[in-house]
Enzyme design. Structure first.
Site, PDB file in Angstrom:
ATOM      1  N   HIS A  57     -38.418  39.035  21.970  1.00 22.15           N
ATOM      2  CA  HIS A  57     -38.467  39.874  23.161  1.00 22.15           C
ATOM      3  C   HIS A  57     -39.906  40.282  23.504  1.00 22.15           C
ATOM      4  O   HIS A  57     -40.263  40.397  24.680  1.00 22.15           O
ATOM      5  CB  HIS A  57     -37.550  41.091  23.001  1.00 22.15           C
ATOM      6  CG  HIS A  57     -36.088  40.732  23.036  1.00 22.15           C
ATOM      7  ND1 HIS A  57     -35.378  40.378  21.922  1.00 22.15           N
ATOM      8  CD2 HIS A  57     -35.213  40.632  24.078  1.00 22.15           C
ATOM      9  CE1 HIS A  57     -34.121  40.087  22.260  1.00 22.15           C
ATOM     10  NE2 HIS A  57     -33.999  40.230  23.566  1.00 22.15           N
TER      11      HIS A  57
ATOM     12  N   GLU B  90     -32.133  47.243  17.572  1.00 21.69           N
ATOM     13  CA  GLU B  90     -31.333  46.390  18.466  1.00 21.69           C
ATOM     14  C   GLU B  90     -30.017  47.033  18.891  1.00 21.69           C
ATOM     15  O   GLU B  90     -29.758  47.031  20.106  1.00 21.69           O
ATOM     16  CB  GLU B  90     -31.078  45.030  17.802  1.00 21.69           C
ATOM     17  CG  GLU B  90     -30.442  44.050  18.781  1.00 21.69           C
ATOM     18  CD  GLU B  90     -30.182  42.696  18.152  1.00 21.69           C
ATOM     19  OE1 GLU B  90     -30.356  42.539  16.933  1.00 21.69           O
ATOM     20  OE2 GLU B  90     -29.776  41.802  18.899  1.00 21.69           O
TER      21      GLU B  90
ATOM     22  N   HIS C 173     -37.464  46.853  28.003  1.00 19.00           N
ATOM     23  CA  HIS C 173     -38.012  46.186  26.823  1.00 19.00           C
ATOM     24  C   HIS C 173     -39.469  46.583  26.565  1.00 19.00           C
ATOM     25  O   HIS C 173     -39.917  46.592  25.415  1.00 19.00           O
ATOM     26  CB  HIS C 173     -37.814  44.673  26.902  1.00 19.00           C
ATOM     27  CG  HIS C 173     -36.482  44.281  26.336  1.00 19.00           C
ATOM     28  ND1 HIS C 173     -36.279  44.053  25.002  1.00 19.00           N
ATOM     29  CD2 HIS C 173     -35.266  44.174  26.923  1.00 19.00           C
ATOM     30  CE1 HIS C 173     -35.001  43.791  24.784  1.00 19.00           C
ATOM     31  NE2 HIS C 173     -34.360  43.855  25.934  1.00 19.00           N
TER      32      HIS C 173
ATOM     33  N   HIS D 128     -29.008  35.165  21.782  1.00 25.60           N
ATOM     34  CA  HIS D 128     -28.048  36.189  21.335  1.00 25.60           C
ATOM     35  C   HIS D 128     -26.769  35.574  20.774  1.00 25.60           C
ATOM     36  O   HIS D 128     -26.054  36.214  20.007  1.00 25.60           O
ATOM     37  CB  HIS D 128     -27.738  37.174  22.473  1.00 25.60           C
ATOM     38  CG  HIS D 128     -28.844  38.173  22.665  1.00 25.60           C
ATOM     39  ND1 HIS D 128     -29.062  39.215  21.795  1.00 25.60           N
ATOM     40  CD2 HIS D 128     -29.820  38.253  23.588  1.00 25.60           C
ATOM     41  CE1 HIS D 128     -30.109  39.915  22.192  1.00 25.60           C
ATOM     42  NE2 HIS D 128     -30.594  39.357  23.278  1.00 25.60           N
TER      43      HIS D 128
END
Ligand code: CUO
Length: 736
Positions: free
Chosen positions: A256, A368, A423, A230
């Site tokens: 992810h 996102e 997720h 990130h």
């Protein structure tokens, strides 16, 4: 410049007009100690102009500064003739507050500070402004912005920023151990200090079923990977160069998705069900998480989330967060519709087709979300706000003046079991899009006249092929750079983590053409059986495929034997990158990587040539199961050679560092593989209800293998010889 005399006899006063960029890295050290206190291994101090001192030290500054200058081995001059930009916006976050990139207000503050730092023309200016800002700003915000800036400025991008755990160990450790660390550092001289052992499993008891996965969720390397990813891919900055990186939305999806595949392999290793997506935001969250961590910066414990909490609307004035569950549901419905219709809406209301190739990249940015989203007002900020909803589940209206839980921060989010439910929820929408795509035809996934005739791997020391061996290992991390107000010198924390014995793949490829060709070798691993012992069909197995390696190979006419070490994986960064000492590991010689091609490296050079982002090597192989449990975890290992002409991205890789490119891309370059990420498993198969075997073409192969886990702990002898017994040393030598 004060005239100083050092206790060590030698003081180096830099007389250069130009600030040395390496000194910027010292600003990450001991974030709560002022900038004029000794930093780094040379006990360097910044010679802060008195007009730059924070109010607390104005008036007493000269006396205070000279105390530290006298002990310093190096004095770093700071220019006082550079004007300081307006820092009012970033200063609006208090020094002792938490900071989260998932909170829109904090993102804006960070984007402003990044912009200020990026616009400074020289290292001199950057150093001066950073020195001025450091002791005034929130330390987390300062660390994040300076890290992003160092990674992205032309004149600093070759610097290696310290690992986050080195600056903020509080985000990785049981808070209980800090008292022991203080005691050791205060009472015991450097050199005689013993590592402080972090308990193996401390966040819950064995009664809590989810706790079986502590070694994955709480792994230092896994959390650092997520933090680093990130950092490399910020979702907000004024400069599009920082945000809109090549295929960044697709990489958000893929990286992810791979974390989920790996987590599910760990669940199956532990005979647990795969992670279930939340049915909706209104579902009661059964998974609890009590982090056992506290912050030295905020002097508060990280809030916990008990079982069976329900999310409610958020209204937190201080954080400028006001959003309802219904609003989130509207954004989610819009996103789902875009996936179903393969159409996204732009700010003018026009429809944009989400095609088979680029559609996933657009969807990644929308979900996102990043500022690269096609319309953030319309599609919202679903993924980030999902983190925020769960992170504030304990205090959604700020009535109790509590800050966010671990899900609110990229360095800690992965610890919480709810992370994976969220997720999984997100990934199901990406899969709606992927399921709609035309299956690859034979021309796309095949390679005419190229036959992958045999494939196996051998673990070092094993006679039988195709068995992975996993076990526990203990490794040390030096925390001295993050321990404010303690005596100098190394102080180690000792972590227990999963590890595997190295192995080598042997792949035989027959090139039946009369000319030399090139191919991309792609290796994936997936569990073979589901929770009930039924063999996975392709449709389910493709979602569990963990990428293990991806590399180029020359294919001479006739038979080619390709041998490839597990340590060469382009998915992972070396063990030494996670458990390292950044001073000790710096290579002496020029180890610059040429063209991203694979070469042998010395251990030190090997570690240091990586940019830092990448899956931790010690977590390459899932834990598996003990031999007593059905002989270990049965898996399938897949290999293919794809046509290089369809894979290759023409670009100059000279001077780039060796990133673990599969999950992180290559810094400042295009993603080095033209295929969609996850290829060939990113789409359903023509015969989707068939087995993996039925999917295979001559340029592919799949073999049965096992992961056998031994519940023994091995200490890494090279780190702490004095504490190893002979048996462990011998075992460790095998590992090296
Ligand atoms: Cu990386 Cu949800 O972003 O985590």
């Amino acid at each position: 410049m004060p005239i100083v005399a050092s206790l060590f006899g030698v003081v180096i006063v830099s007389t250069s007009e130009m600030a040395k960029k390496e000194n910027l890295l010292l600003l990450f050290d001991r974030p709560q100690e002022p900038v004029f206190v000794e930093k780094g291994p040379k006990n360097a101090v910044f010679d802060v102009p008195s007009k730059f001192l924070p109010d607390r030290f104005k008036g007493i500054g000269t006396e205070v500064q000279s105390t530290f200058s006298e002990r310093a081995q190096e004095i770093i001059p700071v220019r006082d003739d550079i004007s300081i930009p307006d820092l009012k916006i970033p200063l609006s976050l208090g020094r002792h507050e938490q900071f989260s990139l998932f909170i829109p207000r904090h993102r804006r503050l960070a984007a402003t500070l990044i912009d200020i730092f990026m616009k400074l023309k020289t290292i001199d200016e950057l150093q001066t402004v950073a020195v001025y800002a450091r002791d005034r700003l929130n330390p987390f915000l300062f660390n994040y912005a300076l890290s992003v800036v160092i990674l992205h400025r032309e004149d600093t991008k070759d610097l290696n920023i310290p690992l986050f755990i080195e600056s903020f160990p509080e985000k990785f450790l049981d808070s209980k151990v800090f008292a022991r660390i203080r005691e050791e550092a205060f009472l015991v001289p450097e050199g005689l200090r013993k590592p402080i052992e972090i308990p193996k499993s401390y966040t819950a008891s064995d009664e809590e079923i989810e706790h079986k996965l502590w070694y994955f969720r709480e792994d230092v390397g896994v959390n650092l990977h997520h933090w680093h990813w990130h950092l490399v891919y910020p979702y907000e900055a004024f400069s599009n160069l920082i945000v809109a990186k090549h295929r960044r939305g697709e990489l958000f999806y893929y990286m992810h998705e791979q974390i989920m595949a790996r987590y599910n392999a760990e669940r199956l290793s532990n005979r647990m069900e795969r992670a279930k997506p939340f049915s909706s935001l209104r579902e009661t969250i059964s998974e609890a998480y009590f982090p056992k961590m506290s912050s030295n910066i905020t002097s508060r414990a990280w809030p916990a989330r008990p079982s069976n909490v329900q999310l409610t609307d958020l209204n937190r004035g201080l954080d400028e967060i006001k959003i309802t569950i219904s609003e989130m549901e509207t954004f989610i419905d819009r996103f789902k519709l875009a996936c179903e219709e393969s159409l996204a809406r732009d700010p003018n209301g026009d429809k944009v087709h989400l095609d088979d190739y680029n559609g996933i990249d657009m969807l990644g940015n929308m979900m996102e979300s990043s500022t690269a989203s096609i319309d953030r007002d319309y599609y919202g900020d679903i993924h980030n706000m999902g983190h925020v909803f769960m992170a504030f589940a304990h205090d959604p209206e700020h009535r109790h003046l509590e800050s966010f839980g671990v899900l609110g921060e990229s360095a800690t989010a992965i610890r919480d079991p709810a992370f994976y439910r969220w997720h999984a929820f997100i990934d199901q929408y990406f899969q709606i899009h992927k399921e709609k795509l035309r299956p690859y035809n034979e021309k796309e996934i095949g390679y005419d006249s190229i036959v992958l005739s045999s494939f196996e791997f051998k673990t070092d020391g094993d006679v039988e092929p195709n068995i992975f061996n996993t076990f526990w290992q203990q490794s040390d991390v030096d925390l001295s750079r993050g321990m404010d107000f303690l005596p100098r010198g190394n102080i180690y924390a000792r972590f227990s983590h999963l590890q595997h014995i190295p192995f080598i793949y042997t792949i035989k490829v027959m090139n039946n053409r009369n000319v030399q060709n090139r191919g991309t070798v792609r290796i994936f691993l997936a569990p073979k059986f589901d929770e009930e012992g039924k063999e996975f069909k392709f449709a389910e197995m493709r979602l569990l495929m963990m990428e293990m390696d991806r590399f180029e190979a020359n294919l001479h006419p006739g038979e080619n034997v390709i041998r490839r070490k597990s340590t060469e994986s382009t998915v992972t960064i070396p063990y030494e990158q996670t458990f390292r000492n950044i001073d000790k590991d710096r290579p002496g010689g020029d180890q610059q990587q040429a063209g991203g091609r694979l070469q042998e490296f010395s251990r030190e050079g090997y570690a240091y040539d990586f940019c830092g982002c990448g899956w931790p090597h010690h977590m390459l192989v899932p834990r598996g199961a003990p031999e007593s449990d059905n002989g270990g975890l049965a898996c399938q290992l897949f290999a293919m050679v794809s046509n290089f002409d369809d894979d290759h991205v023409e670009q100059d890789l000279t001077g780039t560092c060796r990133n673990a490119m599969a999950y992180c891309g290559i810094r400042d370059r295009l993603y080095p593989d033209k295929r969609n990420m996850g290829f060939p498993f990113d789409r359903k198969a023509t015969k989707n209800d068939g087995s993996l075997q039925e999917f295979l073409l001559p340029n592919m192969n799949a073999i049965d293998c096992k992961i056998i886990f031994k519940d023994t702990t091995v200490e890494r002898a090279s780190q702490r010889n004095s504490n190893s017994d002979e048996k462990n040393k011998n075992k460790d030598n095998e590992l090296d």
